[in-house]
Scaffold this active site. Structure first.
Site, mmCIF file in Angstrom:
data_model
loop_
_atom_site.group_PDB
_atom_site.id
_atom_site.type_symbol
_atom_site.label_atom_id
_atom_site.label_comp_id
_atom_site.label_asym_id
_atom_site.label_seq_id
_atom_site.Cartn_x
_atom_site.Cartn_y
_atom_site.Cartn_z
ATOM 1 N N ARG A 145 0.819 -1.228 0.000
ATOM 2 C CA ARG A 145 0.000 0.000 0.000
ATOM 3 C C ARG A 145 0.842 1.262 0.000
ATOM 4 N NH1 ARG A 145 -1.477 2.729 3.972
ATOM 5 N NH2 ARG A 145 -1.582 1.000 5.457
ATOM 6 N N TYR B 187 -13.428 13.753 -18.796
ATOM 7 C CA TYR B 187 -13.782 12.344 -18.645
ATOM 8 C C TYR B 187 -14.932 12.204 -17.628
ATOM 9 C CZ TYR B 187 -13.362 7.445 -17.375
ATOM 10 O OH TYR B 187 -13.646 6.131 -17.129
ATOM 11 N N ASP C 77 -4.700 15.730 -17.564
ATOM 12 C CA ASP C 77 -4.927 14.307 -17.852
ATOM 13 C C ASP C 77 -4.437 14.091 -19.284
ATOM 14 O OD1 ASP C 77 -6.020 11.883 -18.727
ATOM 15 O OD2 ASP C 77 -7.829 12.099 -17.494
ATOM 16 N N LYS D 72 -5.131 2.575 -20.427
ATOM 17 C CA LYS D 72 -5.236 2.833 -21.861
ATOM 18 C C LYS D 72 -3.870 2.604 -22.527
ATOM 19 C CE LYS D 72 -9.250 3.969 -20.259
ATOM 20 N NZ LYS D 72 -9.654 5.319 -19.894
HETATM 21 C C1 LIG Z 1 -10.297 5.921 -18.804
HETATM 22 C C2 LIG Z 1 -9.977 7.332 -18.453
HETATM 23 C C3 LIG Z 1 -9.889 7.746 -17.112
HETATM 24 C C4 LIG Z 1 -10.182 6.825 -15.958
HETATM 25 O O1 LIG Z 1 -9.263 5.783 -15.899
HETATM 26 P P1 LIG Z 1 -9.577 4.369 -15.161
HETATM 27 O O2 LIG Z 1 -8.270 3.675 -15.332
HETATM 28 O O3 LIG Z 1 -10.718 3.747 -15.879
HETATM 29 O O4 LIG Z 1 -9.898 4.694 -13.745
HETATM 30 C C5 LIG Z 1 -9.533 9.055 -16.869
HETATM 31 N N1 LIG Z 1 -9.298 9.921 -17.863
HETATM 32 C C6 LIG Z 1 -9.381 9.567 -19.156
HETATM 33 C C7 LIG Z 1 -9.116 10.575 -20.211
HETATM 34 C C8 LIG Z 1 -9.731 8.257 -19.491
HETATM 35 O O5 LIG Z 1 -9.834 7.918 -20.783
#
Ligand SMILES: *Cc1c(COP(=O)(O)O)cnc(C)c1O
Length: 380
Positions: free
Chosen positions: A47, A101, A173, A198
């Site tokens: 953790r 998002y 992000d 992703k």
């Molecule tokens: C998928 C996504 C998230 C969230 O990510 P998780 O791994 O599903 O928690 C945040 N921002 C963007 C742009 C995303 O495509």
């Protein structure tokens, strides 16, 4: 210094190699023997995000993103919520881009206000409109590099200069660009966040997140992460690391494949409109060309004939899978107004430019010609 492609393969890995293993092992151990330092945060524990599998990823991410330090988290949302909770206190106020998002949108709409954090939305394409949203307690600006599903690239450089003038932190992000296409810390953003689910992992088999920033900011966010507990399991660390080694090969291919498909769709009589920022006519084309190496695998288009036709195209495709998410080796496609943006009232969606028959495709690494044949046949 070696290029990013080389660093993706080698950076952060232990030297000398442990037992000579070319691939770092999985240390699936919750706790580690106390080395006697007497400091709680020096104890190795999953953790606390400080096991050997975490260390490798943290170093690799810092090197490829040009940051001083990094953290991996149990999901992209853990990275986003932990960062905001670490950097904001009750009474603070943040400016957030108006088309984020869905999970981030939900956090800012419901969790942040209940903790006493004020949120105002900004149109990140209109710098002249930002000042009127400022308050004495404004602390932070939050944006995304490439927005979903219209694939827009906002005034990113102006966001950095506005934040500097007003002594605000900037958080971005960068999921949709990946560090291959854009490195926000290089143009002055303070914190870069990814859903590593992703492109970074790239194989649609784990959920993970990443945060890259200065030593000081990562130390602060790391403490909050220890408390909230959004740590990444060592086995998921191993998979993410394996995925990252091929990041630049995958993303370069996806950049090219998606742009090729988008250009062919522009010419196709069965398609009304294509949203891809490197294609002539997209309002952000000049900025996207200047700032980004490529636009990744995601773009969107409106087939002629409305919802009925859009749904039939989804059913006729053999290669592209109708599923949310992006950045994996397999091509995914979906209709945002029925999936990611279904919670937004229809009239508001149309005002945002998201038509009901808009299809969003996340191109994988299949052969471009096979994907085109599949798309072309479904359109026919
Ligand atoms: C998928 C996504 C998230 C969230 O990510 P998780 O791994 O599903 O928690 C945040 N921002 C963007 C742009 C995303 O495509």
């Amino acid at each position: 210094m070696p290029s990013i492609q080389t660093q993706l393969v080698h950076a952060g890995e232990p030297r000398p190699r442990l037992e000579g293993a070319v691939v770092p092992a999985i240390f699936q151990s919750a706790t580690f023997e106390d080395s006697g330092g007497g400091n709680y945060h020096d104890l190795k524990y999953i953790r606390l995000n400080n096991t050997p599998n975490h260390d490798i990823l943290h170093q690799k991410l810092s090197v490829i993103c040009g940051g001083e330090a990094a953290l991996v988290t149990s999901s992209g949302m853990a990275a986003i919520s932990t960062t905001l909770l670490a950097l904001l206190n009750s009474g603070d106020h943040i400016l957030a881009q108006n088309c984020l998002y869905g999970g981030t949108h939900g956090f800012l709409d419901s969790d942040a206000p209940s903790l006493g954090i004020g949120v105002d939305r900004i149109d990140a394409h209109r710098p002249e409109s930002w000042r009127e949203k400022m308050r004495p307690e404004t602390r932070l600006v939050y944006v995304e590099t490439i927005t979903n599903p219209l694939i827009q690239v906002c005034e990113l450089e102006a966001i950095v200069s506005f934040a500097r003038e007003n002594e605000l932190l900037t958080v971005i992000d960068n999921t949709f660009a990946s560090p291959i296409n854009f490195r926000p810390l290089e143009i002055g953003f303070d914190v870069e966040i990814h859903s590593a689910t992703k492109y970074l992992n790239g194989h649609s088999d784990i959920v993970a997140g990443a945060i890259i920033a200065s030593h000081d900011l990562i130390a602060k966010i790391g403490l909050t992460l220890d408390h909230l507990g959004g740590c990444l399991d060592p086995h998921a660390c191993f998979l993410m690391h394996r995925g990252m080694r091929t990041l630049s090969l995958r993303v370069d291919y996806q950049n090219h494949s998606a742009e090729t498909l988008a250009r062919r769709l522009v010419e196709h009589p069965g398609v009304e409109r294509v949203h891809h920022p490197l294609i002539e006519g997209h309002p952000d084309q000049e900025r996207a060309r200047r700032l980004l190496r490529g636009c990744g695998g995601v773009f969107s288009f409106e087939p002629a004939g409305g919802i009925e036709i859009a749904e039939r195209i989804l059913r006729r495709l053999n290669l592209a899978v109708n599923a949310p998410s992006l950045g994996g080796v397999e091509t995914l496609i979906g209709r945002p107004s029925a999936q990611s943006h279904a919670a937004i009232p229809a009239a508001e969606r149309v005002q945002m430019g998201i038509e009901d028959h808009l299809l969003r495709i996340a191109v994988g690494i299949e052969d471009t010609e096979d994907l085109w044949e599949d798309l072309e046949r479904a359109l026919r």
